[in-house]
Scaffold this active site. Structure first.
Site, PDB file in Angstrom:
ATOM      1  N   CYS A  72       1.009  -1.149  -0.049  1.00 31.05           N
ATOM      2  CA  CYS A  72      -0.128  -0.118  -0.236  1.00 31.05           C
ATOM      3  C   CYS A  72       0.817   1.247   0.012  1.00 31.05           C
ATOM      4  O   CYS A  72       1.485   1.645  -1.018  1.00 31.05           O
ATOM      5  CB  CYS A  72      -1.009   0.131   1.152  1.00 31.05           C
ATOM      6  SG  CYS A  72      -2.428   0.859   0.755  1.00 31.05           S
TER       7      CYS A  72
ATOM      8  N   HIS B  48      -3.488  -5.017   0.167  1.00 28.79           N
ATOM      9  CA  HIS B  48      -2.997  -5.526   1.471  1.00 28.79           C
ATOM     10  C   HIS B  48      -3.244  -7.106   1.482  1.00 28.79           C
ATOM     11  O   HIS B  48      -4.078  -7.531   2.137  1.00 28.79           O
ATOM     12  CB  HIS B  48      -3.613  -4.865   2.757  1.00 28.79           C
ATOM     13  CG  HIS B  48      -3.502  -3.437   3.013  1.00 28.79           C
ATOM     14  ND1 HIS B  48      -2.407  -2.907   3.685  1.00 28.79           N
ATOM     15  CD2 HIS B  48      -4.120  -2.392   2.628  1.00 28.79           C
ATOM     16  CE1 HIS B  48      -2.433  -1.634   3.857  1.00 28.79           C
ATOM     17  NE2 HIS B  48      -3.649  -1.319   3.280  1.00 28.79           N
TER      18      HIS B  48
ATOM     19  N   GLU C 210      -1.668  -9.038   3.330  1.00 29.44           N
ATOM     20  CA  GLU C 210      -1.607  -9.598   4.641  1.00 29.44           C
ATOM     21  C   GLU C 210      -2.967  -9.951   5.168  1.00 29.44           C
ATOM     22  O   GLU C 210      -2.926 -10.873   6.066  1.00 29.44           O
ATOM     23  CB  GLU C 210      -0.604  -8.497   5.456  1.00 29.44           C
ATOM     24  CG  GLU C 210      -1.559  -7.207   5.926  1.00 29.44           C
ATOM     25  CD  GLU C 210      -1.102  -6.201   4.812  1.00 29.44           C
ATOM     26  OE1 GLU C 210      -0.834  -6.403   3.779  1.00 29.44           O
ATOM     27  OE2 GLU C 210      -1.217  -4.934   5.302  1.00 29.44           O
TER      28      GLU C 210
HETATM   29  N1  GLN Z   1      -1.909   6.576   2.674  1.00 31.96           N
HETATM   30  C1  GLN Z   1      -2.049   6.104   1.445  1.00 31.96           C
HETATM   31  C2  GLN Z   1      -3.237   6.208   0.851  1.00 31.96           C
HETATM   32  O1  GLN Z   1      -4.249   6.712   1.516  1.00 31.96           O
HETATM   33  C3  GLN Z   1      -1.716   4.823   1.531  1.00 31.96           C
HETATM   34  C4  GLN Z   1      -2.481   3.876   2.809  1.00 31.96           C
HETATM   35  C5  GLN Z   1      -2.102   2.695   3.401  1.00 31.96           C
HETATM   36  O2  GLN Z   1      -0.884   2.393   3.094  1.00 31.96           O
HETATM   37  N2  GLN Z   1      -3.170   1.785   3.704  1.00 31.96           N
HETATM   38  O3  GLN Z   1      -3.497   5.847  -0.327  1.00 31.96           O
END
Ligand code: GLN
Length: 547
Positions: free
Chosen positions: A390, A514, A516
């Protein structure tokens, strides 16, 4: 007796195990409950769970990971407490937002109904309106399953928990005997001379009884097993049979708790009390894979640097768990080395350089981003296996743009709206939305994977479905320039870039999603397996020489 609320069909005959906690929070009652559930599913039952969080937040989405640990994301996009992750991993199920009941959700719903005039001029009250709504939610989540475990967060006696315990009290009256068990998990501390003390347990049971609840089972959390005398005393004072008192001593690895619970016979007792024994698989036909997996011999170990902002395992719990699953699948121990991205000291740098692989996990906000970018650069240049999740994916794009594609001043517009090259930004269709919450991409979406890519190899096909929680995207205006410089986007959905890889690196992978959150013991997540495989490969090619 009150009439059963809507949504409840008594003929379905779900069994309920309520779990409350006494003395103090953080006793691991969720793990005890999830472990009991694991054993019931090993015995052939369809088990689900509900986590009650008595806070006023509607969901965990807005909570700070430093206080509450990670925000876990469900397939339907629900942002929930990390305990739901434990239930999903232990029970190997997918839950929905309906399996997390919070004070905020309940009150919001009841107040909305009141505003809509649904209560026909009645005075709207905690009892019965809130308690009915709580019971309805529990019954709906349980519907169609054999057993539903309902964990009440917090400690008995907390003001916040009262409406839930009152709902529970009513619930007991609506259930047939044998369809319901109340398990109370408490702390059994030691006196200075090493004696196990039962007084705190007695007091918390007294507290439960004062609100009309009598526990059926007591589980004592202590450093060691409870002495027979301790069990006898707890049974006497708390009014349960001695064989309804169970030990749950500390173990090194939470995945061993189901084994402890089984040795104590807690699952057996639960099945007897719920009249499930006849329907359970015979002992020799039960699913034994969990035990085999967690007790296998491992050979060797890998060090994985986790470059983040919060020096707290719970803040990145699912990443730790996913690494563990991949380690179990490959038969190696995985040590996670913490690297502080915000204040990278010489020690942090030493751990980064000594690591066999590097992970940059998700995150929000500018703090620590430069340290993460530096770590990504290091992994890219040194050929250390790297996985960006992410925010880690987005910063890998930023790093590549700055240092390879020659886009000086590249950044994400999350951190600098006036960046010279906003290589990560809000997509045009999101610019108009005023409410930031509305722009968040949450939950499971399918990603198309390019054939013949590393991603296709990892996922064994040309698509994957993973969970998302982000707002910013790779800016479509820069994709050509990034690809011309050698970055490969091997997974995408329409104009959204979802997976990146670098072909001439041993393993450099980033995912906008994600992975995970879908990783399970026995079903490790492909990008995590790939990361360990690459690290193991590198070890084979250049074995460490012992000095
Ligand atoms: N801050 C980033 C976004 O809003 C990544 C979010 C995250 O890593 N969950 O896109």
């Amino acid at each position: 007796m009150p009439t059963a609320p809507t949504g409840y069909d008594p003929s379905l005959g779900e069994k309920f195990i309520f779990v409350t906690g006494g003395v103090m929070s953080g006793l691991g009652k969720g793990i005890t409950a999830a472990s009991t559930g694991r054993l019931l599913s090993n015995a052939g039952f369809d088990v689900t769970a509900v986590k009650i969080d008595p806070y006023l937040n509607v969901d965990a989405g807005t909570m700070n990971p430093f206080q509450h640990g990670e925000v876990y994301v469900l397939k339907d996009g629900g942002e929930v407490d990390l305990d739901l992750g434990n239930y999903e991993r232990f029970l190997d199920i997918d839950m929905t937002s309906d399996h997390n009941v919070t004070t905020g959700k309940t009150y919001q719903h009841v107040i909305e109904k009141e505003r809509a005039g649904d209560y026909l001029g009645k005075t709207v009250q905690i009892i019965p309106h809130i308690t009915d709504d709580i019971k309805r939610r529990i019954r709906e989540a349980a519907q169609g399953h054999d057993v539903c475990i309902v964990e009440v967060g917090g400690t008995v006696g907390d003001i916040e928990g009262m409406p839930f315990l009152e709902a529970l009290r009513q619930f007991v009256h609506e259930q047939d005997e044998g369809d319901f068990l109340l398990t109370h998990v408490t702390l059994v501390p030691y006196s200075k001379n090493g004696e196990q003390k039962t007084k705190p347990t007695q007091h918390s049971v007294k507290e439960l009884r004062s609100i009309g609840l009598q526990p059926d089972i007591l589980v004592g959390r202590a450093d060691d097993e409870l002495d027979p005398e301790t069990k006898r005393k707890i049974a006497l004072f708390c009014d349960v049979p001695t064989d309804a008192v169970f030990s749950n001593p500390d173990v090194e690895d939470i995945y061993h708790v189901p084994l402890t619970v089984e040795e104590e016979g807690l699952d057996q007792y639960v099945m007897e009390q719920l009249n499930l024994s006849d329907r359970a698989l015979p002992a020799d036909e039960r699913d034994n894979r969990w035990r085999e997996l967690v007790t296998q011999e491992t050979s060797g170990s890998l060090d994985v640097a986790l470059v983040g902002k919060y020096a707290l395992e719970d803040a990145y719990l699912s990443v730790h768990e996913a690494l563990k699953h991949a380690g179990l699948e490959r038969g190696v121990d995985v040590n996670v080395l913490w690297v502080d991205a915000e204040e990278m000291t010489a020690d942090d740098r030493g751990r980064l350089k000594g690591a066999d692989a590097v992970i940059v996990p998700g995150g929000f906000g500018v703090r620590g981003t430069q340290g993460k970018i530096d770590a990504i650069r290091y992994a890219r240049e040194e050929g250390t296996p790297f996985l960006g999740l992410c925010l880690g994916f987005q910063l890998a794009v930023v790093e590549f743009a700055r240092n390879v594609a020659g886009l000086e001043g590249a950044y994400s517009s999350e951190f600098d709206e006036a960046a010279d090259h906003p290589v990560v930004a809000l997509l045009p269709e999101q610019y108009e939305v005023e409410d930031m919450g509305g722009t968040m991409r949450l939950g499971a979406y399918e990603t198309d994977i390019e054939p013949d890519s590393l991603a296709a190899e990892l996922y064994g096909g040309t698509s994957c479905t993973e969970r998302h929680r982000h707002r910013y995207e790779v800016n479509p205006e820069y994709i050509d320039r990034l690809e011309d410089a050698g970055l490969v986007f091997s997974g995408k959905v329409n104009n959204r870039m979802e997976i990146l890889e670098l072909p001439d690196h041993p393993y450099f992978v980033g995912t906008q999603f994600h992975p995970e959150f879908r990783s399970r013991p026995g079903r490790a997540s492909p990008p995590f397996l790939g990361l360990l495989d690459a690290a193991l490969d590198a070890e084979v090619r250049s074995p460490e020489v012992d000095a």
